[in-house]
Design a protein around this motif. Structure first.
Motif: not given
Lengths: 533, 363
Positions: A303-309, A325-332, A352-354, A366-367
């Motif tokens: 699950t990639v979530s949080g209001r920062g995504v 890359e997962v975050l990028e896939h979800c629009g950054g 810390q390290n993405r 989660l962002a």
């Protein structure tokens, strides 16, 4: 909305929750309506050799090897360990160290693969017909596929499937509670793959030899409940879905068992002592793939979530895909997140390290924005007791905190430090924002360190004693040898002296001299015989 | 790439904070206080302001002397709440220095000498009340009838009463319900003779009786208390235990000897019973944390209140009862602890039953 049936009214577990617990805002609606999507193959895969509880896997490939999808690249070492497979085909560009997906970001042994984009399958595991397979065969297949607990604990699943040998098991509980806020990967999986999950459940139930199956789902997932309720048996074993209250930490193994069976697992024991084994819904799906299709565990739903995504989603990600890359896939990211977490917000780990990879136990990325994780000043404890009310174990965290802060670790152990689940309810509930869980983690680490040091000291003492004993034994043997030699020498001298005396005293025929030799040999042999008797 | 601060979980947090808790308690206290201030008029308002402001000033001064960060502590609202509670227990026409003295005792002696917020063994407001009552028995027991702000002294007269100790304003001194009852019973009168002379139930519920500045309106205090329970600021254990014990003992004694003992409803609606049950005894810092501990604590306070009122030298016993039980709180905490999951009360693991081989991994 339907009225509850009489039968459901008679099931108290839907109304009586676990003791303590908290109700954080679930915020699952951010991602609960996005269907699981497959993420394309990333540019690089970094696969740590330690993605499970237990011993680290042993690398089976070396630099510049070409690997195929599903190929074994890390072999389980020891009884509690897990195999690791190549998530796609490509070239191994490094077998070395890389930052762990952990707050410390310490380097851990990692195999780095550059995918070739072909995604060519290597030979799969032999398929198994679970209907005909023995429990041992199923467990072996699960072990071969490198399946670990997908809820986040990452305990090798096969070890748990082999509990049958030692415990009298009767119930398999499938943990679909997903009590952590934000996370929706199990929810979506149950909605979309209910049939597959049920097949996996049936396979596990056969391996365990249980008589019944209970699928526990929190009441805030009505679609998942409906999807799972379509089945009332798995591989012929009766099964039911049990709705449990929405409450954190409902997904804690022992608390879930308590909610469902009403029985409390004794401290320091396993739920298997009650005849119950708990597996995660995601694990059931992985078992289905491994047994029916021979596919090892090479991907998972995150699950990639949080209001920062920008676009919260549930993504099927290859193990080893970098978080970035997962975050990028979800629009950054919409904005720079206040905290970037792996796992849920209650027990998840900030990173810390993405570039760190997604591993088998990563249930969420989660962002969280600053608004979602209010960071306030810590105030002194006002003894309001919210931590004690919220503790599902019945501890008094404020007291633990006070004792640990004053360095009284033994006192903290006396009031239950080691029973703490570190679920975070106390810290969540604390109006003074005291980092109670952090303090408890610190104390546990300190205790482990002390334990380790004590163990080391004892071990050193034991080794020193053994060495001393060995040396003494050697010295003793030497002394005995010397004594024996001395005796022999004395005897020889005596003989020589006698012989010389005899030679001197009379004219002795030369053929008589050797007669003394067999006599002594005879004497020696009788002495030996006496010793062995 | 920025490096986000690494913080330990959980990464989400309840909305309850210390200052929010204090604010909610203040809101719950407000109706009874406002009504009391209206009833007793300008002198009460001045006294209230003096007490609350001096409590806050003492707090800041103590923080400054102790070298603690003043900002967050001065804004947490705890000092204001303490001053507020002290003011609630004062007679409305008491001079300004009584309020200031009370605030000083509460904040300096009872709170900061013990280490500040969360460290005090005794309830600051009750320490102040008890010390004032012993040191200034006349000032602390001079009650006035509630006539309403419009019919009472005007602002100038009120300033004279509070700040100049003026006796010029002709006030009919009167006794509170409990002290009236106590003196009459001491004089040998029976309850049936005394009852007609006491304010009726309705007057006590609304707050039309002489008494302390803010604790006369039983109904409004009960309302505020229920708000606290509803907002989950307090658990209902202590209030129920205190009220239940007082009512139970009163019912028992008045059933045995109706002429010599007051009926339960009188005990519940007179004096500061409601304030004690919902706002004083439930003080986080000085009460036990566990539910069972709270029960013992509440029952003991209720019993002590009843005993002091009935057989003691003082007409009202809340302050002494609470202080005595505050002293017992550490003891209760030590012995009354929740059972740990998977363990018996004594801390041993629950017995393990049914397993194929007893030689398994378990210890």
């Amino acid at each position: 909305m339907t009225l509850p049936s009489i039968a459901s009214l008679l099931r108290p577990s839907q109304y009586f929750t676990v003791r303590g617990g908290v109700h954080p805002e679930t915020r699952k609606n951010l991602s609960s309506e996005s269907a699981i999507e497959d993420m394309p193959i990333p540019s690089l895969l970094r696969i740590p050799l330690q993605q499970h509880i237990g011993a680290e896997a042993e690398p089976m490939v070396k630099r510049d090897d070409h690997v195929l999808k599903g190929q074994l690249i890390g072999k389980a070492r020891g009884p509690v360990s897990a195999n690791i497979h190549a998530p796609t085909s490509g070239r191994v560009i490094a077998v070395g160290h890389f930052a762990a997906p952990h707050p410390s970001a310490l380097p851990v042994p990692t195999i780095t693969i550059r995918p070739d984009g072909e995604d060519t399958w290597g030979p799969r595991l032999p398929r198994l017909r679970p209907e005909n397979a023995t429990p041992e065969e199923i467990a072996a297949q699960v072990a071969e596929a490198g399946i670990v607990g997908m809820g986040g604990a990452t305990f090798p699943a096969a070890v748990k499937l082999n509990l049958r040998a030692r415990y009298d098991l009767h119930t398999l509980v499938i943990n679909g509670a997903e009590c952590e806020p934000y996370l929706t990967c199990d929810d979506r999986l149950m909605r979309e793959r209910a049939e597959d999950i049920y097949d996996g459940i049936g396979i596990m139930a056969r391996a365990l030899g249980v008589r019944q199956i209970v699928v526990a789902i929190e009441s805030n997932k009505p679609q998942a409940i409906a999807a799972m309720q379509q089945f009332d048996r798995a591989l012929g074993i009766p099964s039911r879905v049990q709705v449990v209250p929405t409450q954190y930490p409902m997904g804690s193994e022992k608390h879930l068992v308590k909610t469902i069976t009403g029985r409390e697992t004794p401290a320091r024991a396993l739920t298997a002592d009650l005849g119950v084994v708990v597996h995660n819904a995601g694990t059931a799906h992985a078992v289905h793939l491994a047994v029916r299709y021979g596919e090892p565990l090479i991907s998972r739903v995150v699950t990639v979530s949080g209001r920062g995504v920008k676009r919260p989603a549930n993504v099927r990600v290859l193990i080893g895909t970098p978080v970035a890359e997962v975050l990028e896939h979800c629009g950054g990211l919409v904005e720079d997140p206040d905290r970037l977490l792996l796992g849920g917000p209650m027990m998840g780990q900030p990173i810390q390290n993405r570039r760190v990879p997604v591993v088998k136990g990563t249930s969420g990325i989660l962002a969280l924005t600053a608004a979602e994780t209010p960071d306030r000043d810590t105030m002194p404890c006002i003894r309001c007791g919210r931590c004690a009310q919220g503790c599902p174990v019945g501890l008094t965290p404020f007291e633990l905190n006070a004792r640990i802060q004053s360095g009284d670790l033994e006192g903290a152990v006396k009031i239950g430090l080691l029973d703490c689940l570190t679920c975070g309810c106390c810290s969540f509930a604390c109006p003074s924002n005291i980092p109670l869980v952090q303090t408890i983690h610190y104390a546990k680490g300190k205790l482990a360190e002390e334990e380790g040091r004590r163990h080391q000291q004892e071990e050193a003492k034991r080794l020193a004693a053994a060495r001393k004993a060995r040396e003494e034994a050697a010295a003793e043997a030497k002394r005995q040898m010397m004594a024996k030699r001395k005796a022999e020498m004395a005897a020889k001298k005596k003989r020589e002296a006698e012989a010389a005396a005899r030679a001197a005293s009379a004219e002795t025929p030369p053929d008589q001299a050797p007669t003394s030799q067999p006599q002594t040999a005879q004497a020696e042999s009788t002495r030996d015989g006496g010793a062995t008797q | 790439m920025t490096a986000p601060m690494l913080a330990s979980g959980p990464h989400t947090h309840t909305r309850f904070t210390v200052s929010r808790t204090m604010l909610t308690v203040s809101v719950a206290l407000a109706p009874a206080t406002l009504f009391g201030l209206y009833q007793f008029g300008w002198p009460a308002i001045f006294l209230f302001l003096v007490t609350v402001i001096s409590a806050w000033v003492f707090e800041v001064a103590c923080l400054w002397i102790a070298g603690k960060p003043i900002g967050p502590f001065a804004r947490d609202g705890s000092a204001i709440l303490t001053g507020w509670l002290v003011a609630m227990t004062l007679p409305p026409y008491a001079p300004w220095w009584v309020g200031m003295l009370g605030a000083g005792i509460a904040i300096i002696i009872a709170k900061h000498m013990f280490g500040g917020l969360g460290q005090n063994l005794f309830n600051p407001a009750m320490v102040a009340r008890a010390m004032l009552l012993v040191a200034l028995p006349v000032h602390m027991t001079t009650w006035v009838p509630p006539v309403g702000i419009l019919d009472g002294p005007d602002i100038w007269q009120a300033l004279a009463i509070t700040f100049a100790g003026s006796q010029e304003y002709d006030v009919v001194s009167s006794a509170s319900t409990l002290s009236h009852m106590k003196s009459q019973l001491g004089a040998g009168a029976t309850m049936s003779e005394i009852m007609p002379g006491l304010a009726d139930l309705e007057a006590r519920m609304i707050g039309l009786v002489p008494g302390s500045l803010g604790e006369t309106s039983t109904g409004l205090l009960l309302l505020g208390g229920l708000l606290l329970v509803g907002m989950r600021i307090i658990t209902p254990v202590i209030p129920l235990a205190v009220l239940g014990t007082i009512a139970g003992l009163a019912a028992l004694t008045s059933f045995v000897a109706p002429d010599r003992y007051a009926p339960p409803i009188l005990h519940l609606t007179a004096g500061s019973t409601m304030l004690c049950a919902f706002f004083i005894a439930t003080d986080y810092v000085t009460s036990p944390v566990t539910a069972a501990g709270k029960l013992i604590y509440g029952v003991a306070i209720g019993a002590l209140v009843f005993v002091i009122r009935t057989w003691g030298a003082f007409p009202e016993g809340v302050a002494f009862a609470v202080l005595l039980m505050n002293a017992c709180t550490p003891l209760i905490e030590t012995y009354v602890r929740p059972r740990v999951f998977g363990r018996t009360r004594t801390g041993k693991p629950l017995p393990v039953k049914k397993s194929k081989s007893p030689r398994g991994e378990k210890k």
